[in-house]
Write a protein that holds these residues in place. Sequence first.
Motif, short mmCIF file in Angstrom:
data_model
loop_
_atom_site.label_atom_id
_atom_site.label_comp_id
_atom_site.label_asym_id
_atom_site.label_seq_id
_atom_site.Cartn_x
_atom_site.Cartn_y
_atom_site.Cartn_z
N GLY A 1 7.31 -1.82 -4.24
CA GLY A 1 8.76 -1.78 -4.06
C GLY A 1 9.56 -2.51 -5.12
N LYS A 2 8.91 -2.90 -6.23
CA LYS A 2 9.66 -3.62 -7.27
C LYS A 2 10.49 -2.69 -8.12
N SER A 3 10.09 -1.44 -8.20
CA SER A 3 10.94 -0.48 -8.90
C SER A 3 11.03 0.80 -8.08
N GLN A 4 12.12 1.51 -8.30
CA GLN A 4 12.36 2.73 -7.53
C GLN A 4 12.43 3.92 -8.47
N GLY A 5 12.63 5.06 -7.91
CA GLY A 5 12.85 6.23 -8.74
C GLY A 5 11.83 7.33 -8.50
N MET A 6 10.77 7.05 -7.76
CA MET A 6 9.80 8.09 -7.43
C MET A 6 9.64 8.13 -5.92
N LYS A 7 9.30 9.32 -5.42
CA LYS A 7 8.96 9.42 -4.00
C LYS A 7 7.47 9.11 -3.87
N LEU A 8 7.15 8.09 -3.13
CA LEU A 8 5.76 7.64 -3.05
C LEU A 8 5.05 8.21 -1.84
N LEU A 9 3.81 8.63 -2.06
CA LEU A 9 2.99 9.12 -0.95
C LEU A 9 1.84 8.16 -0.71
N ASP A 10 1.52 7.99 0.54
CA ASP A 10 0.48 7.04 0.91
C ASP A 10 -0.59 7.74 1.73
N GLN A 11 -1.72 7.06 1.86
CA GLN A 11 -2.81 7.58 2.70
C GLN A 11 -2.80 6.78 4.01
N PRO A 12 -3.46 7.28 5.05
CA PRO A 12 -3.45 6.55 6.33
C PRO A 12 -4.09 5.16 6.19
N LYS B 1 1.64 -4.98 3.55
CA LYS B 1 2.48 -4.76 4.72
C LYS B 1 3.59 -5.82 4.81
N ALA B 2 3.24 -7.07 4.53
CA ALA B 2 4.24 -8.15 4.56
C ALA B 2 5.30 -7.91 3.48
N THR B 3 4.84 -7.49 2.29
CA THR B 3 5.77 -7.20 1.20
C THR B 3 6.75 -6.10 1.60
N TRP B 4 6.21 -5.03 2.19
CA TRP B 4 7.08 -3.92 2.57
C TRP B 4 7.99 -4.28 3.73
N SER B 5 7.52 -5.15 4.63
CA SER B 5 8.39 -5.52 5.76
C SER B 5 9.63 -6.22 5.23
N ARG B 6 9.47 -6.93 4.12
CA ARG B 6 10.59 -7.61 3.49
C ARG B 6 11.60 -6.61 2.93
N LEU B 7 11.07 -5.54 2.35
CA LEU B 7 11.95 -4.55 1.73
C LEU B 7 12.57 -3.62 2.77
N ILE B 8 11.79 -3.27 3.78
CA ILE B 8 12.28 -2.33 4.78
C ILE B 8 13.42 -2.94 5.58
N PHE B 9 13.24 -4.22 6.00
CA PHE B 9 14.24 -4.82 6.89
C PHE B 9 15.47 -5.32 6.15
N THR B 10 15.58 -4.98 4.89
CA THR B 10 16.82 -5.24 4.18
C THR B 10 17.36 -3.92 3.64
N GLY B 11 16.63 -2.85 3.90
CA GLY B 11 17.07 -1.54 3.44
C GLY B 11 16.98 -1.37 1.93
N LYS B 12 16.25 -2.26 1.27
CA LYS B 12 16.20 -2.22 -0.20
C LYS B 12 15.45 -1.02 -0.71
N ALA B 13 14.40 -0.67 -0.02
CA ALA B 13 13.58 0.43 -0.51
C ALA B 13 12.94 1.16 0.65
N GLN B 14 12.62 2.41 0.39
CA GLN B 14 11.95 3.23 1.39
C GLN B 14 10.45 3.08 1.21
N PRO B 15 9.70 2.82 2.28
CA PRO B 15 8.25 2.69 2.12
C PRO B 15 7.62 4.03 1.75
#
Lengths: 133, 394
Positions: free
Chosen positions: A46-57, A79-93
């Motif tokens: 989540g440090k940079s944006q601009g691409m749609k990211l795909l993940d595996q289960p 998961k902790a890193t993304w929880s920080r970004l998600i709950f501020t709306g900074k980036a889409q997981p």
Amino acid sequence: MKKTLYIVALGQLLLAAAAHADDLVVIGNAASSPLTKEQVSDLYLGKSQGMKLLDQPAAAPIKAAFYQQVSGHDLSQVKATWSRLIFTGKAQPPKELPDSAAVKKAVAADAKTIGYVEKGAVDGSVKVLLDLK
Amino acid sequence: MRKVIAIGALLSAMTQVPAHAQDAGSLLSNIDFSLTGYGTAGTVVTSTDSAQFIRGNESSGATKSPAENVDSNLGVQATARFTSWLAATAQAEYTKDALTGVVPWAYLKLDPLDSLSLKLGRVEMPIFAISDSLDVGYANVWLRPPQEVYALSNLKELNGAELSYSLPVAGTHLSLTAYAGDTVIWTQRYGQMNGNDARGGELKWDTQWVTLRAGYAQAHVDGNILIENIPVGPIPTPLGNVTAYVPYNYYVEDIYSFEGFGALVDHDNIIAQAEWVKRYSQNYPGTVNATGWYVLGGYRFGTLAPYLSFAKTVKDHADGYTASGTLSDDQSTAAVGVRWDAFKSADIKFQAEHVNPEGTGGVSFAFINSPLGLLPATPSGSVNVFSVTVDFIF
């Protein structure tokens, strides 16, 4: 504590073994440019944006191996890193898809999308942007 | 709440715009909607009954009797992504102290370029290195942010606009954030005041494993506050002499400002964090001015991340300082804790602290009601604090 270390070491060995058994590649649309490991790490943490990211289960071993190889982080750190970004709306997981075939299909259909799959799964529909050996 | 409704109306208006071109149904089905949440359930117990240990501006907390309200919270967030450049986010958080719940975030986000984003609505001001996810326990290593730094700010949510620009520099990221709007200042000592014309900025440099940041914020503060109740008497009455208390309200106007520097390191298994902050007042330095800093170091052993931290705040005791009137006072805390990622989307944390308020009311203790009004509670000596929490996300 010693036991924990053994378990950790064993876990890392298993991860290394899994990675060797099937090398990972970051794939993109045929029109996409190659990426460096740092760029991929920045995108998937989540440090940079601009691409749609795909993940595996989360349960797929490829997911843990990918994050470990790209960023050195284990899944709980990710998961902790993304929880920080998600709950501020900074980036889409990254969007979780069921398997490598689904990732390939989505990447082939959208030029802004990247994902990661086993090297053996690559075919002509996608382009390898980074080879994680 | 009015603002949330306004944003809702705006959103529905925006979804209507292209609707006449095609059918609204297909447009709505393209909205990427997500509902997520976070929470912390915890309990805290201390070694003293002489003062209640709190977090931030809580009105009550833990003594030798455990308290659950100190760290527990629950937040729910809804995000709707309309297009690649337009999204809306709203978050509601419940804590025991905020009776009606709070809305930390409710904004529309426009990304005209990958490197540029504009948020309109309510946002959390980036006062500290970890302002944005302060209430999300799962996002952080510590059980609770060091109060010597994080309890100093009275600026939090902003109703206005925030512009962020990020610039790649040789494999690293430089980002600049500027914001402006209105806010509400909440101090435990003096209650609520208006914070108009709030504005500030943050400069941040992110590499693979280190983040450095510098921030500044200020607001024009005003309000009619209760300074204290003034005793009048003794007044002779048929029931004997009594003392009456007359509220002494005072209109205050001030410029609050806040500056801070921080460094975060996350490399291999090493975690290190340090921040230094300063709170200023133009007109009431003796009440407001204070400096705080902390250092934290930790190491990850698989799912266990033990850490140590030391934090200190020094109140400016010059220029009109009074122990009973100050917003906060001197304090230092040494803490040892561990985060255990025990479950897939939940962790368990334990923290033991030795809090030394240096003979003052410190920053971590609830003010107490007295006939004179709210006064600092001064613990008798140092206080040991033990906390355990479970943080989760869903």
